[in-house]
Design a protein around this motif. Structure first.
Motif, PDB file in Angstrom:
ATOM      1  N   THR A 245      45.902  52.428  67.058  1.00  7.82           N
ATOM      2  CA  THR A 245      44.752  52.897  66.289  1.00  7.82           C
ATOM      3  C   THR A 245      44.471  54.367  66.572  1.00  7.82           C
ATOM      4  OG1 THR A 245      43.743  50.693  66.294  1.00  7.82           O
ATOM      5  CG2 THR A 245      42.300  52.559  65.849  1.00  7.82           C
ATOM      6  N   PRO A 335      40.546  52.906  60.931  1.00  8.03           N
ATOM      7  CA  PRO A 335      40.192  52.828  62.350  1.00  8.03           C
ATOM      8  C   PRO A 335      39.052  51.853  62.675  1.00  8.03           C
ATOM      9  CG  PRO A 335      40.444  55.110  61.670  1.00  8.03           C
ATOM     10  CD  PRO A 335      40.441  54.286  60.419  1.00  8.03           C
ATOM     11  N   THR A 337      39.683  49.158  63.601  1.00  7.31           N
ATOM     12  CA  THR A 337      40.254  48.494  64.774  1.00  7.31           C
ATOM     13  C   THR A 337      39.930  49.219  66.083  1.00  7.31           C
ATOM     14  OG1 THR A 337      42.310  49.647  64.199  1.00  7.31           O
ATOM     15  CG2 THR A 337      42.132  47.329  63.566  1.00  7.31           C
ATOM     16  N   LEU A 401      50.616  47.515  65.506  1.00  3.07           N
ATOM     17  CA  LEU A 401      49.168  47.293  65.594  1.00  3.07           C
ATOM     18  C   LEU A 401      48.801  45.889  65.111  1.00  3.07           C
ATOM     19  CD1 LEU A 401      46.488  49.891  64.461  1.00  3.07           C
ATOM     20  CD2 LEU A 401      46.214  47.478  63.976  1.00  3.07           C
TER      21      LEU A 401
END
Length: 435
Positions: A245, A335, A337, A401
């Motif tokens: 991230t 983002p 995450t 990710l």
């Protein structure tokens, strides 16, 4: 990585719990510390032109300054859990603020480039330690409000990222660049005060507690343990979630303006796209931690973030000059995450001690991984003359990710993995974990 791990007591039950005033002071301390954690990063870039008139600051050195934050955040992240073996999170929070203040004062008075870099390193290392201690402090003082407090402090970090560059040039124009970057040290000092209040109230409560002797004996009788997060696949997954991230975010911070100006936008329009990218993440900071704390498995948030990144990247690659604001918005929602990874530090640990160990491990490795993003994206662009290879590289990190998010979002505590928690007297790792 040292196999000594992070030595802790497994419970806080023997310690008097903070009263209402103590929790208010702790909340204030957490939020003020959070606001300081990006000041040393964002207060300097708008002033590099002014600084270079007094100090030797060529372009390559500006590039090193740009890499220092993630590198030192990573190193501090790995080292801070070792300090937690000896000192409490409150002591380390105070120490991080002292380092931030001292570093910023040193570089404000720096007579030459070496001392400016040294001051920057000290300030950034202190802020890197502050990054690590915030999750365990939330876990310690607000175990039933982890989502809310995480949402608040992540949002405050975003504000602390935005405000310094807005004030940097006006203050420098009126009082000079040294004042502009040095006066923020006062805020680091202010951030110490709530923790002094928490410490004073804690001593007073222990003196008034009729069972303080019993509590002290019980506390000393608790077995000390070593928390070794690198034995848990979920901890590695959390580090990759955080790192990928951050890698994507820092890469876009560095390369979004050149990408869109190359497509025909003006520098002013490019700055607007960067503002859109950073600004749309603010509501995510408020929503994601609270939502994640209410979901047994918050993997849908990972799917949302990855999908937004992909949509933004495809738009920027295929039609960068058409509806650019839409692609910047999608990329800025990616983002989501980031606050998810921070709240998962606490949602996937039992105690604030384990939270501290996991926080340092995940943020340390994550920030070191993030250093590679802007550099590799730039190298690939220069080698090919186009952005396709750079976006392909970012696409690979999004796959990592997604897989990491799937692993760490599963409802299992990191301490429950074999070998993560062992008695301190068996630090060699040959004994079964404490259960």
């Amino acid at each position: 990585m040292s196999e000594k791990g992070t030595t802790t007591a497994p419970e806080d039950a023997a310690k008097p719990s903070p009263g209402r005033r103590g929790r208010i002071a702790a909340a204030a301390g957490i939020l003020i510390v959070a606001f300081t954690l990006r000041i040393a990063v964002t207060s300097v870039p708008p002033l590099t032109g002014m600084i270079s008139k007094d100090l030797f600051l060529p372009s390559w050195l500006v590039g090193i300054l740009g890499m220092l934050p993630t590198a030192l955040f990573g190193i501090a992240g790995l080292l801070t859990p070792l300090l937690m073996r000896r000192w409490s999170v409150e002591v380390l929070a105070v120490a991080s603020m002292i380092a931030g203040a001292v570093g910023q004062v040193i570089r404000a008075f720096a007579p030459e480039t070496g001392s400016f870099l040294a001051g920057s390193a000290i300030a950034l290392a202190g802020m890197g330690a502050g990054n690590v201690v915030l999750p365990p402090m939330v876990k310690k003082y607000f175990p039933r409000r982890v989502g809310l407090l995480t949402a608040l402090y992540v949002t405050v970090i975003s504000l602390g990222t935005t405000v310094p560059p807005l004030l940097a040039v006006p203050v420098a124009d009126s009082a000079g660049w040294r004042t502009s970057i040095g006066w923020w040290a006062a805020l680091n000092v202010v951030a110490i005060l709530p923790w002094l209040g928490v410490s004073t109230q804690g001593r007073a409560r222990r003196r008034k507690s009729p069972s303080r002797g019993t509590s002290a004996r019980a506390s000393s009788a608790l077995p000390r343990v070593v928390v070794r997060p690198w034995h848990a696949p979920a901890a590695w997954a959390l580090a990759l979630l955080f790192g990928c991230t951050s890698l994507n975010t820092y890469t876009l911070f560095a390369w979004l303006p050149p990408l869109v100006t190359g497509a025909g936008l003006t520098p002013g329009e490019a700055g607007l796209q960067l503002a859109i990218f950073s600004g749309v993440g603010l509501p995510m900071s408020l929503i994601v931690p609270v939502l994640a704390s209410r979901l047994r498995n918050p993997f849908p948030i990972v799917v949302f973030g990855v999908s937004c990144f992909i949509a933004g990247y495809l738009g920027l690659l295929l039609a960068p000059a058409t509806a650019t604001w839409l692609w910047s918005t999608f990329a800025g929602l990616g983002p989501a995450t980031f606050p998810l990874s921070l709240v998962l530090v606490n949602l996937r640990t039992h105690s604030h001690q384990a939270s501290g160990a996991v926080s340092g491990f995940a943020q340390g490795l994550g920030y070191l991984l993030a250093c590679a993003g802007p550099l590799l994206a730039g190298i690939l662009h220069d080698a090919t003359g186009a952005w396709t290879a750079s976006f392909a590289f970012l696409g690979v990190t999004l796959v990592i990710l997604a897989v990491a998010g799937w692993v760490v979002c599963r409802p299992r505590y990191i301490e429950d993995h074999p070998g993560v928690v062992v008695p301190a007297r068996f630090q060699g790792g040959t004994t079964p974990p404490v259960t």
